[in-house]
Write an enzyme that holds these catalytic residues in place. Structure first.
Site, mmCIF file in Angstrom:
data_model
loop_
_atom_site.group_PDB
_atom_site.id
_atom_site.type_symbol
_atom_site.label_atom_id
_atom_site.label_comp_id
_atom_site.label_asym_id
_atom_site.label_seq_id
_atom_site.Cartn_x
_atom_site.Cartn_y
_atom_site.Cartn_z
ATOM 1 N N TYR A 11 68.169 -44.018 48.289
ATOM 2 C CA TYR A 11 66.731 -43.787 48.050
ATOM 3 C C TYR A 11 66.065 -43.065 49.237
ATOM 4 C CZ TYR A 11 61.789 -45.257 47.469
ATOM 5 O OH TYR A 11 60.418 -45.304 47.385
ATOM 6 N N ASP A 31 78.613 -40.974 52.162
ATOM 7 C CA ASP A 31 78.175 -42.141 51.387
ATOM 8 C C ASP A 31 79.369 -42.627 50.588
ATOM 9 O OD1 ASP A 31 74.979 -42.951 50.283
ATOM 10 O OD2 ASP A 31 76.746 -43.837 49.344
ATOM 11 N N SER A 124 63.869 -52.322 59.951
ATOM 12 C CA SER A 124 62.921 -52.829 58.948
ATOM 13 C C SER A 124 61.886 -53.721 59.599
ATOM 14 C CB SER A 124 63.716 -53.634 57.915
ATOM 15 O OG SER A 124 62.853 -54.363 57.094
ATOM 16 N N TYR A 147 69.857 -60.647 56.070
ATOM 17 C CA TYR A 147 69.624 -59.192 56.059
ATOM 18 C C TYR A 147 68.800 -58.785 57.279
ATOM 19 C CZ TYR A 147 67.300 -54.790 54.980
ATOM 20 O OH TYR A 147 66.781 -53.525 55.075
ATOM 21 N N LYS A 151 69.719 -56.346 60.816
ATOM 22 C CA LYS A 151 68.952 -55.222 61.369
ATOM 23 C C LYS A 151 68.623 -55.500 62.838
ATOM 24 C CE LYS A 151 68.929 -52.566 57.856
ATOM 25 N NZ LYS A 151 69.573 -51.257 57.890
ATOM 26 N N ARG A 229 50.975 -56.304 51.710
ATOM 27 C CA ARG A 229 52.032 -55.566 52.402
ATOM 28 C C ARG A 229 51.532 -54.171 52.771
ATOM 29 N NH1 ARG A 229 53.570 -59.890 52.280
ATOM 30 N NH2 ARG A 229 55.533 -60.770 51.566
ATOM 31 N N TYR A 296 51.442 -58.965 55.944
ATOM 32 C CA TYR A 296 51.773 -58.244 57.167
ATOM 33 C C TYR A 296 51.626 -56.741 56.984
ATOM 34 C CZ TYR A 296 56.673 -57.702 55.436
ATOM 35 O OH TYR A 296 57.799 -57.415 54.709
HETATM 36 P P1 NAD Z 1 69.991 -47.445 49.248
HETATM 37 O O1 NAD Z 1 70.862 -48.549 48.812
HETATM 38 O O2 NAD Z 1 69.318 -46.634 48.197
HETATM 39 O O3 NAD Z 1 70.802 -46.437 50.208
HETATM 40 C C1 NAD Z 1 71.847 -46.874 51.033
HETATM 41 C C2 NAD Z 1 73.021 -45.956 50.808
HETATM 42 O O4 NAD Z 1 74.106 -46.359 51.654
HETATM 43 C C3 NAD Z 1 73.545 -45.995 49.364
HETATM 44 O O5 NAD Z 1 73.650 -44.678 48.859
HETATM 45 C C4 NAD Z 1 74.928 -46.661 49.479
HETATM 46 O O6 NAD Z 1 75.830 -46.174 48.518
HETATM 47 C C5 NAD Z 1 75.313 -46.304 50.912
HETATM 48 N N1 NAD Z 1 76.262 -47.236 51.527
HETATM 49 C C6 NAD Z 1 76.214 -48.592 51.523
HETATM 50 N N2 NAD Z 1 77.261 -49.083 52.224
HETATM 51 C C7 NAD Z 1 77.974 -48.023 52.695
HETATM 52 C C8 NAD Z 1 79.132 -47.886 53.478
HETATM 53 N N3 NAD Z 1 79.800 -48.951 53.943
HETATM 54 N N4 NAD Z 1 79.568 -46.634 53.775
HETATM 55 C C9 NAD Z 1 78.913 -45.543 53.316
HETATM 56 N N5 NAD Z 1 77.813 -45.622 52.549
HETATM 57 C C10 NAD Z 1 77.338 -46.841 52.250
HETATM 58 O O7 NAD Z 1 68.913 -48.062 50.264
HETATM 59 P P2 NAD Z 1 67.606 -47.408 50.873
HETATM 60 O O8 NAD Z 1 66.451 -48.113 50.281
HETATM 61 O O9 NAD Z 1 67.682 -45.951 50.814
HETATM 62 O O10 NAD Z 1 67.735 -47.907 52.375
HETATM 63 C C11 NAD Z 1 68.249 -47.071 53.401
HETATM 64 C C12 NAD Z 1 68.233 -47.833 54.713
HETATM 65 O O11 NAD Z 1 66.893 -48.239 54.995
HETATM 66 C C13 NAD Z 1 69.061 -49.102 54.715
HETATM 67 O O12 NAD Z 1 69.643 -49.232 55.998
HETATM 68 C C14 NAD Z 1 68.046 -50.186 54.486
HETATM 69 O O13 NAD Z 1 68.464 -51.422 55.018
HETATM 70 C C15 NAD Z 1 66.853 -49.634 55.246
HETATM 71 N N6 NAD Z 1 65.561 -50.149 54.785
HETATM 72 C C16 NAD Z 1 65.233 -50.029 53.454
HETATM 73 C C17 NAD Z 1 64.004 -50.517 53.022
HETATM 74 C C18 NAD Z 1 63.630 -50.402 51.561
HETATM 75 O O14 NAD Z 1 62.725 -51.088 51.131
HETATM 76 N N7 NAD Z 1 64.239 -49.551 50.770
HETATM 77 C C19 NAD Z 1 63.128 -51.132 53.915
HETATM 78 C C20 NAD Z 1 63.488 -51.224 55.265
HETATM 79 C C21 NAD Z 1 64.726 -50.718 55.693
HETATM 80 C C1 UD1 Z 2 61.191 -57.088 50.578
HETATM 81 C C2 UD1 Z 2 62.205 -57.686 51.519
HETATM 82 C C3 UD1 Z 2 62.211 -56.909 52.820
HETATM 83 C C4 UD1 Z 2 62.395 -55.421 52.583
HETATM 84 C C5 UD1 Z 2 61.293 -54.953 51.623
HETATM 85 C C6 UD1 Z 2 61.470 -53.500 51.303
HETATM 86 C C7 UD1 Z 2 62.218 -60.069 50.954
HETATM 87 C C8 UD1 Z 2 61.891 -61.447 51.398
HETATM 88 N N1 UD1 Z 2 61.896 -59.079 51.767
HETATM 89 O O1 UD1 Z 2 59.915 -57.253 51.145
HETATM 90 O O2 UD1 Z 2 63.268 -57.371 53.635
HETATM 91 O O3 UD1 Z 2 62.325 -54.708 53.780
HETATM 92 O O4 UD1 Z 2 61.400 -55.712 50.411
HETATM 93 O O5 UD1 Z 2 60.439 -53.005 50.519
HETATM 94 O O6 UD1 Z 2 62.778 -59.852 49.891
HETATM 95 N N2 UD1 Z 2 56.031 -59.194 44.119
HETATM 96 C C9 UD1 Z 2 55.514 -59.720 42.945
HETATM 97 N N3 UD1 Z 2 56.235 -59.583 41.821
HETATM 98 C C10 UD1 Z 2 57.437 -58.918 41.769
HETATM 99 C C11 UD1 Z 2 57.960 -58.374 42.981
HETATM 100 C C12 UD1 Z 2 57.216 -58.542 44.133
HETATM 101 O O7 UD1 Z 2 54.433 -60.315 42.938
HETATM 102 O O8 UD1 Z 2 58.061 -58.842 40.692
HETATM 103 C C13 UD1 Z 2 55.249 -59.331 45.356
HETATM 104 C C14 UD1 Z 2 55.999 -60.059 46.446
HETATM 105 O O9 UD1 Z 2 55.784 -61.434 46.353
HETATM 106 C C15 UD1 Z 2 55.379 -59.426 47.706
HETATM 107 C C16 UD1 Z 2 54.997 -58.020 47.264
HETATM 108 O O10 UD1 Z 2 54.976 -58.042 45.837
HETATM 109 O O11 UD1 Z 2 54.222 -60.122 48.038
HETATM 110 C C17 UD1 Z 2 55.997 -56.977 47.733
HETATM 111 O O12 UD1 Z 2 57.287 -57.401 47.327
HETATM 112 P P1 UD1 Z 2 58.604 -56.529 47.589
HETATM 113 O O13 UD1 Z 2 58.402 -55.170 47.058
HETATM 114 O O14 UD1 Z 2 59.755 -57.332 47.066
HETATM 115 O O15 UD1 Z 2 58.659 -56.399 49.169
HETATM 116 P P2 UD1 Z 2 58.659 -57.560 50.291
HETATM 117 O O16 UD1 Z 2 58.800 -58.893 49.672
HETATM 118 O O17 UD1 Z 2 57.505 -57.329 51.174
#
Ligand code: NAD
Ligand code: UD1
Length: 337
Positions: A11, A31, A124, A147, A151, A229, A296
């Site tokens: 993503y 990937d 994160s 998780y 990080k 959030r 937060y």
């Molecule tokens: P995502 O799952 O869409 O992307 C991660 C990619 O890494 C995937 O394409 C997956 O196939 C690949 N992958 C997983 N394990 C692998 C491995 N061992 N070797 C090679 N490729 C591998 O997730 P994202 O939402 O794009 O997140 C990207 C990064 O950002 C991650 O490190 C995630 O922890 C961090 N992050 C995401 C969020 C969020 O809400 N999406 C929030 C905070 C931090």
């Molecule tokens: C979650 C992860 C966090 C990650 C983040 C990425 C947890 C505890 N934390 O955070 O590690 O970095 O996603 O975006 O899972 N909500 C609803 N209904 C739903 C889904 C969510 O009410 O069906 C609410 C949740 O309670 C929260 C808010 O929407 O208050 C955001 O939720 P979400 O998108 O899951 O993110 P986080 O919980 O903040």
């Protein structure tokens, strides 16, 4: 620059790859397709007119990463590849430590072996845990789940590697809540099964794929009782990586919050989505979700002063773009031929 993007078909990695290519950088994606699809490469090419190089493989395979870095004369690494489901990390912590911490160790080893010394790491806001808001970069880190701890530990690894290697530059970007999609509607978030996160769930309700949204908790000490959030458009997040790429000429370990600097409640997100899309989102109040915090958001001043970066897009923009993606790709990348 020539940039190795691990997890680049995912993503955030795919949106960042678009931004890199659009700004004249060359991209090699590694990937293992654990949570993504090769179709993303076609979509990136459609948006940018350029196709990133792609090598299927695992970041845990250090020899493979060494070969990729050597063969391609890589200048910098953006390390997205990781597992990210909080609930899954509670059930199977070793898989999370292995992939997320082991992956970071493996990538760093390969970098040291090949003399590549610039890395941007996906961290994160979850590293902070239950702390006073807004979170600054020096807010104590007390992650509440495996998780988040992977990080946190990965950041420590990077800081220690930077301390031991004077030319090593590591930037950890602490993302708040990434939402939205590329405005073209070609790439976006593609969750497997029932979405855990709010915006993809709302999108699927709007598309008629889910009946109604459960709002987890309406008795939080917030303005309307629902949790708050800091939602950040994924295109703003992608631009944050570009800004950080300029910064990594300074050796050492640096951290930046990437967030909007303010929050929205769940009810505010629903209203924004409805206004942006003209869709109605049926919802019901449900119990609080275990592990959720009331509120937060980021103090994003450091990224603005040092990287010259701030968000440009709103939750309304993110809602419109998420809906464009969802309505054009009801099954994400699945079943696309
Ligand atoms: P995502 O799952 O869409 O992307 C991660 C990619 O890494 C995937 O394409 C997956 O196939 C690949 N992958 C997983 N394990 C692998 C491995 N061992 N070797 C090679 N490729 C591998 O997730 P994202 O939402 O794009 O997140 C990207 C990064 O950002 C991650 O490190 C995630 O922890 C961090 N992050 C995401 C969020 C969020 O809400 N999406 C929030 C905070 C931090
Ligand atoms: C979650 C992860 C966090 C990650 C983040 C990425 C947890 C505890 N934390 O955070 O590690 O970095 O996603 O975006 O899972 N909500 C609803 N209904 C739903 C889904 C969510 O009410 O069906 C609410 C949740 O309670 C929260 C808010 O929407 O208050 C955001 O939720 P979400 O998108 O899951 O993110 P986080 O919980 O903040």
């Amino acid at each position: 620059m020539k940039v190795l993007v691990t997890g680049g078909t995912g993503y955030i990695g795919s949106h960042t790859t678009v931004e890199l290519l659009a700004n004249g950088h060359e991209v090699i994606i590694v990937d293992n397709l654990d949570n993504s699809s090769k179709i993303v490469l076609d979509r990136i090419e459609k948006i940018t007119g350029k196709r990133p190089d792609f090598i299927e493989g695992d970041v845990l395979d250090t020899d493979f990463i060494v070969r990729v870095l050597k063969d391609n004369r890589v200048d910098a690494v953006i390390h997205f590849a990781a597992l990210k489901a909080v609930g899954e990390s509670v059930a199977d912590p070793l898989r999370y430590y292995q992939t997320n911490v082991g992956g970071t160790v493996s990538v760093c080893k390969a970098m040291l072996a090949t003399g590549v010394n610039k890395i941007i790491f996906s961290s994160s806001a979850t590293v902070y845990g239950d702390q006073p808001i807004p979170y600054t970069e020096s807010t104590p880190r007390e992650p509440q789940n495996p998780y988040g701890r992977t990080k946190f530990v990965s950041e420590l690894v990077l800081a220690d590697v930077a301390a031991a290697n004077p030319d090593f530059c590591a930037v950890a970007l602490r993302y708040f809540n990434p939402v939205g999609a590329h405005p073209s509607g070609e790439i976006g978030e593609d969750p497997n099964g029932i979405p855990n996160n709010l915006m993809p769930y709302i999108s699927q309700v709007a598309a008629g794929q889910r009946e109604k949204l459960s709002v987890y908790g309406n008795d939080y000490p917030t303005k309307d009782g629902t949790a708050i959030r800091d939602y950040i458009h994924v295109a703003d997040l992608a631009e944050g990586h570009l800004a950080a790429l300029q910064k990594i000429y300074d050796p050492g370990f640096h951290t930046f919050n990437l967030g909007a600097g303010h929050g929205e409640s769940v009810l505010e997100v629903i209203v924004a989505f409805e206004q942006a899309t003209g869709q109605t989102i049926p919802y019901q109040f449900a119990d609080r979700r275990a592990g959720d915090l009331a509120e937060y958001y980021a103090d994003a001043a450091l990224a603005e002063s040092q990287l010259g970066w701030r968000v440009k897009r709103t939750i309304t923009d993110a809602s419109a773009d998420a809906w464009h993606w969802q309505s054009g790709n009801p099954n994400g990348y699945k079943n696309v031929v």
